[in-house]
Scaffold this motif. Structure first.
Motif, PDB file in Angstrom:
ATOM      1  N   ALA A  70       0.811  -1.220   0.000  1.00  9.19           N
ATOM      2  CA  ALA A  70       0.000   0.000   0.000  1.00  9.19           C
ATOM      3  C   ALA A  70       0.844   1.271   0.000  1.00  9.19           C
ATOM      4  O   ALA A  70       0.361   2.333  -0.412  1.00  9.19           O
ATOM      5  CB  ALA A  70      -0.931   0.004   1.209  1.00  9.19           C
ATOM      6  N   PHE A  73       0.832   3.634  -3.049  1.00  9.38           N
ATOM      7  CA  PHE A  73      -0.385   4.392  -3.344  1.00  9.38           C
ATOM      8  C   PHE A  73      -0.507   5.640  -2.472  1.00  9.38           C
ATOM      9  O   PHE A  73      -1.227   6.571  -2.807  1.00  9.38           O
ATOM     10  CB  PHE A  73      -1.615   3.498  -3.198  1.00  9.38           C
ATOM     11  N   TYR A 150      -8.131   3.492  -4.257  1.00  5.37           N
ATOM     12  CA  TYR A 150      -7.442   2.445  -4.995  1.00  5.37           C
ATOM     13  C   TYR A 150      -8.427   1.865  -5.994  1.00  5.37           C
ATOM     14  O   TYR A 150      -9.531   1.449  -5.628  1.00  5.37           O
ATOM     15  CB  TYR A 150      -6.950   1.362  -4.016  1.00  5.37           C
ATOM     16  N   LEU A 157      -5.504  -5.117  -1.174  1.00  2.00           N
ATOM     17  CA  LEU A 157      -5.516  -3.656  -1.192  1.00  2.00           C
ATOM     18  C   LEU A 157      -6.942  -3.109  -1.231  1.00  2.00           C
ATOM     19  O   LEU A 157      -7.229  -2.067  -0.644  1.00  2.00           O
ATOM     20  CB  LEU A 157      -4.689  -3.119  -2.351  1.00  2.00           C
ATOM     21  N   PHE A 161      -8.225  -0.324   1.384  1.00  4.99           N
ATOM     22  CA  PHE A 161      -8.706   0.976   0.922  1.00  4.99           C
ATOM     23  C   PHE A 161     -10.222   1.130   1.032  1.00  4.99           C
ATOM     24  O   PHE A 161     -10.754   2.191   0.725  1.00  4.99           O
ATOM     25  CB  PHE A 161      -8.272   1.223  -0.526  1.00  4.99           C
TER      26      PHE A 161
END
Length: 168
Positions: A70, A73, A150, A157, A161
Motif C-alpha cells: 500500500a 499508493f 485504490y 488492497l 482501501f
C-alpha cells in the motif's frame, strides 16, 4: 511475560536493524504492530503528512505485506522493513523497558504499554484520524486530509482501501 533471553534477542535484533539499514539516531522509526484495515489505512494517510514535515529518513517496520504494497499508493518515500510479528512484539517489550530511541512512533491503539488515549476515541471525544495524526504521529495540528482511493483489483488492497469516513 517476556524472558530475559527474549529481551536480549530483541536488543540484538534492534542492533542488527540499525547496522543493516544504517539507521541514525535522528531518523524516524515507525512500527505497525497492529493490523486492522481501518487503523492501518488512517495511519498511512497521516504518515504522509508526518513525512512531508520532516527532512529525516523514515523507516517503517511491519509484519504485514499489505502495508508494504500500500505504501506506493500513498506516495510515501520511506524505507519498509519486514519483521515477523513475534520479533516486533519482542522489540516493543524491550522498548517498554528501555527506550532505545526517542524517534520511535508505535502505530497502535494500546502500545506502548499504558497508552490510554484511545479511550478518547471510544468515548467519541476525538475520532480515530485525530488520535493517529496528533496523538501518535504528533503532527502539530489536526487537519482532515482527503482519502486516497485504490482502483486496482488486488483483493488485499481493496480491503485496506475500503474505508468509509465517519461523519464528524
Amino acid at each position: 511475560m517476556v524472558s530475559t533471553e527474549q529481551l536480549i534477542e530483541a536488543r540484538e535484533e534492534w542492533l542488527k536493524l540499525v547496522d543493516e539499514f544504517s539507521i541514525k539516531d535522528i531518523e524516524h522509526i515507525v512500527i505497525f504492530p497492529y493490523y486492522t484495515a481501518n487503523f492501518t489505512y488512517y495511519s498511512l494517510l497521516y504518515l504522509k503528512e508526518f513525512a512531508t514535515n520532516t527532512d529525516k529518513k523514515i523507516y517503517v517496520i511491519v509484519d504485514n505485506l499489505k502495508v508494504i504494497k500500500a505504501l506506493a499508493f500513498f506516495k510515501l518515500e520511506i524505507i519498509p522493513i519486514y519483521l515477523s510479528n513475534e520479533k516486533i512484539q519482542r522489540l516493543l517489550h524491550f522498548y517498554n523497558l528501555y527506550m532505545f530511541t526517542d524517534q520511535l512512533k508505535i502505530l497502535s491503539p494500546t502500545q506502548p504499554n499504558g497508552r490510554s488515549a484511545y479511550n478518547l476515541v471510544e468515548q467519541g471525544i476525538i475520532d480515530i484520524e485525530e488520535f493517529i495524526s496528533v496523538g501518535i504521529l504528533q503532527n502539530r495540528k489536526f487537519k482532515r486530509v482527503p482519502l486516497i482511493t485504490y482502483d486496482g483489483n488486488d483483493a488485499e488492497l481493496i480491503e485496506l482501501f475500503n474505508i468509509v469516513r465517519e461523519d464528524v
